[in-house]
Scaffold this active site. Structure first.
Site, mmCIF file in Angstrom:
data_model
loop_
_atom_site.group_PDB
_atom_site.id
_atom_site.type_symbol
_atom_site.label_atom_id
_atom_site.label_comp_id
_atom_site.label_asym_id
_atom_site.label_seq_id
_atom_site.Cartn_x
_atom_site.Cartn_y
_atom_site.Cartn_z
ATOM 1 N N ASP A 1 0.508 2.404 7.525
ATOM 2 C CA ASP A 1 1.584 1.886 6.679
ATOM 3 C C ASP A 1 2.563 3.028 6.414
ATOM 4 O OD1 ASP A 1 2.299 -0.557 4.739
ATOM 5 O OD2 ASP A 1 2.752 1.336 3.737
ATOM 6 N N GLU B 1 6.224 -3.015 7.405
ATOM 7 C CA GLU B 1 6.098 -1.615 7.802
ATOM 8 C C GLU B 1 4.657 -1.250 8.136
ATOM 9 O OE1 GLU B 1 5.817 -1.629 3.247
ATOM 10 O OE2 GLU B 1 6.729 -2.778 4.856
#
Length: 451
Positions: A329, A372
């Site tokens: 992430d 993301e």
């Protein structure tokens, strides 16, 4: 050409005009000196029957006939006879128009100098048929052998040998039967079925040879006085022979060209189908790739990684092999979007995707899992391998300097990984890796945590 000419000078098949016509076609009308050779050859062939000046005039008639035929063929755009349309145009220009005009002129010469007993139209018809058959029989044969001045192998191919031997055998049997059974009428029509069969089974080159051999055989027989068409005067027998040779030539050559065109169209159709199939396969491959790929990063999308990772998990469970799942992430990604804009955020995600593409093993698979967040499936990766891989990816991303929209940005990623256990499935592996990622975020980001 004496073997196709009767004792009184009547030609069953007149060959010289075809040689001159083919020379003109191959050389596009150049090398006019060939006319002198033609004049000498025809005068020499006619002198046994005609006086020298008569022979010269007859030679001029033949040359006129050839040039009329050549001019018509040039106007019709015919230089080769390998298509049915070209065969039809050649038939009209040469045997029908050119030879007909030659017959009309030649009959005038014969009637004027010799005052023959036959009528003008009868002489013109014999002349016309003789020249027409010479063009019809010989021109396709010569054009099949020669093309632009280079000898071709079309009529001497090894796979034609059996056909040539069979044709010679048929002609030999026919001649032998005529010689043995003189009182029995053996019409040349019995030769037509094997000729058509040869035209069907073999190509145009063989058909031209078979037509030429058969035509010359019949011409020799009829000029030798063999009653091929029953008891009749020689001139009548010659006319019948010419009619039969004309019909046989048209049918055999036309059939051969038609079959060749059918084969060509079939080949072209197969090629188009193959090309279209290949194009469709490429389009399907592109569509499949588009359906499996994330457009921004070039990585697999969530659906594709689920299908492929499930297969890897099942295989590793079946054979007792290790496997690891890494969840990545981008740290503080919302702040990047808020501070620099979504275009810069897209550049950041694309850079992370490129790092994964360039840094993983060939056996590993990576995908954009959502937003993301990224996922890596690493078969054959135990705890040490997975931990080393995760640390290497974290360090590579942290070492990147991203330039976008005039900004220079440094980013980091947090990574959590889980290891395959007996009874796991992909969803359970992903859930544990995601929990480890949550711990990495909680403990300060830019770090690796194991589930």
């Amino acid at each position: 050409m004496a073997f196709t000419t009767s004792p009184d000078g009547v030609a069953v098949i007149w060959l010289p005009n075809a040689f001159l016509l083919v020379a003109l076609l191959l050389n596009r009308g150049r090398h006019a000196w060939m006319l002198l050779l033609t004049v000498f050859a025809e005068v020499a062939a006619d002198i046994p029957v005609f006086r020298w000046y008569e022979a010269a005039i007859i030679s001029g008639v033949n040359i006129t006939e050839v040039f009329i035929t050549y001019g018509l063929l040039r106007c019709l755009g015919v230089l080769r006879l390998e298509r049915l349309e070209s065969q039809v145009r050649f038939l009209v220009a040469g045997p029908l128009i050119g030879a007909f005009i030659g017959g009309l002129l030649g009959a005038v010469v014969i009637k004027y100098f010799h005052g023959a007993e036959e009528s003008y139209l009868s002489i013109a018809r014999v002349w016309w048929f003789g020249d027409a058959l010479g063009l019809l029989v010989t021109t396709p044969l010569l054009l099949s052998i020669f093309h632009h001045g280079k000898v071709r192998s079309l009529v001497v191919r090894r796979d034609y040998l059996a056909g040539y031997l069979a044709l010679i055998a048929v002609l030999a049997i026919y001649v032998s039967l005529i010689v043995i059974y003189k009182d029995v009428l053996l019409t040349p029509a019995i030769l037509l079925p094997p000729m058509l069969y040869a035209a069907h089974r073999l190509k145009l080159g063989f058909a031209t040879v078979s037509v030429a051999l058969t035509s010359l055989t019949l011409a020799i027989l009829v000029t030798a006085g063999v009653p091929l068409f029953g008891d009749a005067r020689l001139i009548v027998g010659i006319l019948h022979a010419q009619e039969f040779i004309f019909i046989m030539s048209i049918m055999s050559l036309g059939f051969a060209v038609l079959m060749a065109e059918i084969e060509q169209h079939k080949y072209q159709l197969e090629q188009r189908v193959a090309d279209r199939t290949r194009e469709l396969a490429q389009l399907n491959q592109q569509l499949t790739l588009m359906a499996q790929t994330d457009a921004l990063t070039g990585l697999l999308n969530r659906r594709a990684i689920f299908e492929l990772a499930t297969q890897d998990v099942d295989r590793c469970l079946r054979y007792g092999r290790p496997l690891a799942i890494l969840m990545l992430d981008v740290d503080m990604f919302k702040l990047v979007n808020d501070q620099y804009g979504h275009q810069v955020g897209d550049v950041v995600l694309a850079r992370v995707g490129r790092v994964l593409q360039e840094s993983l093993r060939t056996s590993d698979k990576s995908a954009r899992y959502g937003g993301e967040e990224f996922i890596v499936v690493a078969p054959e990766a135990n705890e040490a391998t997975a931990s080393e891989l995760a640390e290497r990816l974290r360090e590579i991303v942290a070492g990147q300097t991203i330039q976008a929209e005039g900004y220079e940005i440094k980013i980091t990623v947090s990574i959590g990984f889980s290891l395959l256990r007996q009874g796991d499935d992909f969803a359970q592996l992903t859930k544990r890796a995601d929990e480890a990622l949550y711990l990495a975020k909680r403990y300060g980001r830019n770090r690796v945590e194991k589930a």
